[in-house]
Design a protein around this motif. Structure first.
Motif, PDB file in Angstrom:
ATOM      1  N   LEU A   1       0.828  -1.202   0.000  1.00 44.79           N
ATOM      2  CA  LEU A   1       0.000   0.000   0.000  1.00 44.79           C
ATOM      3  C   LEU A   1       0.869   1.261   0.000  1.00 44.79           C
ATOM      4  O   LEU A   1       0.586   2.232  -0.716  1.00 44.79           O
ATOM      5  N   LEU A   2       1.933   1.221   0.773  1.00 44.00           N
ATOM      6  CA  LEU A   2       2.840   2.365   0.795  1.00 44.00           C
ATOM      7  C   LEU A   2       3.413   2.613  -0.596  1.00 44.00           C
ATOM      8  O   LEU A   2       3.442   3.748  -1.086  1.00 44.00           O
ATOM      9  N   GLN A   3       3.846   1.538  -1.205  1.00 47.72           N
ATOM     10  CA  GLN A   3       4.380   1.608  -2.561  1.00 47.72           C
ATOM     11  C   GLN A   3       3.368   2.250  -3.521  1.00 47.72           C
ATOM     12  O   GLN A   3       3.692   3.151  -4.303  1.00 47.72           O
ATOM     13  N   MET A   4       2.118   1.795  -3.429  1.00 45.07           N
ATOM     14  CA  MET A   4       1.064   2.325  -4.294  1.00 45.07           C
ATOM     15  C   MET A   4       0.850   3.815  -4.051  1.00 45.07           C
ATOM     16  O   MET A   4       0.719   4.599  -4.986  1.00 45.07           O
ATOM     17  N   LEU A   5       0.802   4.181  -2.779  1.00 45.24           N
ATOM     18  CA  LEU A   5       0.563   5.588  -2.459  1.00 45.24           C
ATOM     19  C   LEU A   5       1.691   6.473  -2.987  1.00 45.24           C
ATOM     20  O   LEU A   5       1.441   7.549  -3.530  1.00 45.24           O
ATOM     21  N   ARG A   6       2.912   5.993  -2.827  1.00 47.05           N
ATOM     22  CA  ARG A   6       4.038   6.793  -3.307  1.00 47.05           C
ATOM     23  C   ARG A   6       3.956   6.966  -4.817  1.00 47.05           C
ATOM     24  O   ARG A   6       4.274   8.029  -5.356  1.00 47.05           O
ATOM     25  N   GLN A   7       3.497   5.940  -5.471  1.00 46.73           N
ATOM     26  CA  GLN A   7       3.350   6.017  -6.925  1.00 46.73           C
ATOM     27  C   GLN A   7       2.215   6.973  -7.310  1.00 46.73           C
ATOM     28  O   GLN A   7       2.372   7.830  -8.176  1.00 46.73           O
ATOM     29  N   ILE A   8       1.094   6.829  -6.620  1.00 45.01           N
ATOM     30  CA  ILE A   8      -0.055   7.700  -6.892  1.00 45.01           C
ATOM     31  C   ILE A   8       0.313   9.162  -6.695  1.00 45.01           C
ATOM     32  O   ILE A   8      -0.046  10.024  -7.490  1.00 45.01           O
ATOM     33  N   LEU A   9       1.049   9.435  -5.631  1.00 38.34           N
ATOM     34  CA  LEU A   9       1.397  10.819  -5.309  1.00 38.34           C
ATOM     35  C   LEU A   9       2.573  11.329  -6.136  1.00 38.34           C
ATOM     36  O   LEU A   9       2.877  12.523  -6.110  1.00 38.34           O
ATOM     37  N   GLY A  10       3.239  10.433  -6.838  1.00 38.49           N
ATOM     38  CA  GLY A  10       4.404  10.865  -7.606  1.00 38.49           C
ATOM     39  C   GLY A  10       5.637  11.025  -6.739  1.00 38.49           C
ATOM     40  O   GLY A  10       6.515  11.831  -7.035  1.00 38.49           O
ATOM     41  N   LEU A  11       5.699  10.265  -5.660  1.00 36.43           N
ATOM     42  CA  LEU A  11       6.830  10.404  -4.741  1.00 36.43           C
ATOM     43  C   LEU A  11       7.941   9.412  -5.055  1.00 36.43           C
ATOM     44  O   LEU A  11       8.927   9.331  -4.335  1.00 36.43           O
ATOM     45  N   ASP A  12       7.763   8.683  -6.141  1.00 33.16           N
ATOM     46  CA  ASP A  12       8.774   7.691  -6.517  1.00 33.16           C
ATOM     47  C   ASP A  12       9.834   8.307  -7.442  1.00 33.16           C
ATOM     48  O   ASP A  12      10.312   7.686  -8.380  1.00 33.16           O
TER      49      ASP A  12
END
Lengths: 229, 229
Positions: free
Chosen positions: B70-81
């Motif tokens: 979930l953390l991974q997904m959120l970072r991707q959604i927010l563009g934090l990757d």
DNA sequence: TTCTGTGAACGGATTCACAGCA
DNA sequence: TGCTGTGAATCCGTTCACAGAA
């Protein structure tokens, strides 16, 4: 209306109204319409009229609002017609920056004491303040009647310090630590968290079409930032 | 659901979800329920599930959410990757404090240039950065592909600088000046204004019943702030 | 006319409540 | 049984639209 169920968003907007009214006053304006206030704040006139109507009737139909009077009323409503002593806990880089920020004092917020748990810092002076150990918080809060604290300690220490502040009688915390504080009913917390704001901004930026980012000559600022001759 | 009309409040909450998930991860947790996330953030579980459902189905019924995933997904959604280069304009006290704030870098926000119009400051170094004149903004923004700017200039200069930033291609401004900026469609502004937050807090404090503020012995912190033996 | 003050209508976010899956 | 995902119901803030006063 004068209800007790005034939405919090309304209260959050009042300081902005006060700010533009101050500006209007310093420009020598005597009357402003909700229309004009709205334009300066990007808020609809209806919103402004509705917000103000929670607290009374301050305008005159066909004319608008008397700037000085409305500002006066807002300051009274918000409790800004007095000085508010604050304490600050956590004199690291962030804490020192907040301490040195010149924007609080003109608005009546005075930091009257600063605390830190680092023995190397205790006893040092920062401007007019001597850094005290956290053990002094209860006494200081009680003696000076402090209701608001600024929390600028590391995230890991924030809850512990908040507990102490609350036990000491503090009723509101301006929290700079990226932590969700647990506080009892009746204690207010407001978070200042620029990082999380940035992290939500990127959502909207992350797949912006890549524009040609060549430099246009027209963008080179001319008179800008150069004193007029 | 994956709609395009995701409420902004939802986006604002996502970084908080990411933050507690990071914590849970570092605590070695593998699964969390919406219930538990909610408790840590003071948000209802239903709210969290609904928020996440805008972006997909990340949980497993009967189990909860996989923390890492979930953390991974959120970072991707927010563009934090990825890394986000920022520029900062206004190297006064506030600007220097923001520059020295150590909280941005770990989250991928790197200040890559700093600007000030004061000739005495131009050319000086702040950490790894050399302060440049605002005339350099367009070139720097274009060359480094900067989309986000931090604005820490005095209120009177804020609009003018914002205009230059926007003309240079900046799409988001983190505005520390107590001013309502006028920006074109498609440019995002987020305000950081601790004074106005304090000014709204006082509304709730202004006629608090005066409690007996005598110091109770029980409040004196004992082990607190003293290293364990 | 002009612009306020405000009920009523609207719209959008939160919460409910439950089907569905492990 | 436990917990997610989600339509439906609810709640609440914003906007509308107009009566009323200057």
């Amino acid at each position: 209306m004068r209800a007790e169920n005034i939405p919090e968003v309304v209260i959050l907007r009042l300081p902005h109204y006060a700010r533009v009214l101050s500006m209007a006053l310093s420009e020598g304006r005597e009357l402003v319409s909700s229309q004009e206030l709205g334009e300066r704040l990007h808020i609809t006139p209806a919103q402004i009229r509705k917000d103000l109507s929670y607290f009374g009737r301050f305008g005159r139909q066909g004319r608008g609002y008397n700037v000085r009077r409305l500002l006066q009323m807002l300051r009274q409503i918000l409790g800004l017609d007095r000085e508010w002593p604050l304490i600050l806990v956590g004199v690291g880089r962030l804490g020192r920056a907040v301490l040195s920020y010149p924007g609080f004092a003109p608005e009546g917020f005075r930091v009257v004491a600063a605390f830190d748990s680092d023995p190397d810092k205790i006893g040092r002076r920062i401007g007019p303040l001597v850094i005290q150990p956290p053990s002094q918080i209860p006494e200081t809060v009680a003696r000076l009647g402090v209701l608001i604290a600024i929390l600028t300690v590391p995230a890991a220490a924030a809850q512990e310090v908040a507990d102490l502040l609350i036990a000491s009688g503090v009723k509101a915390i301006l929290n700079y630590a990226p932590v969700t504080l647990k506080v009892p009913e009746g204690v207010l917390v407001r978070d200042i968290d620029p990082v999380s704001v940035l992290q939500s901004l990127t959502y909207y930026l992350k797949d912006l079409p890549i524009e040609p980012r060549t430099l246009q000559p027209s963008l080179t600022p001319g008179a800008l930032f150069r004193p007029e001759p």
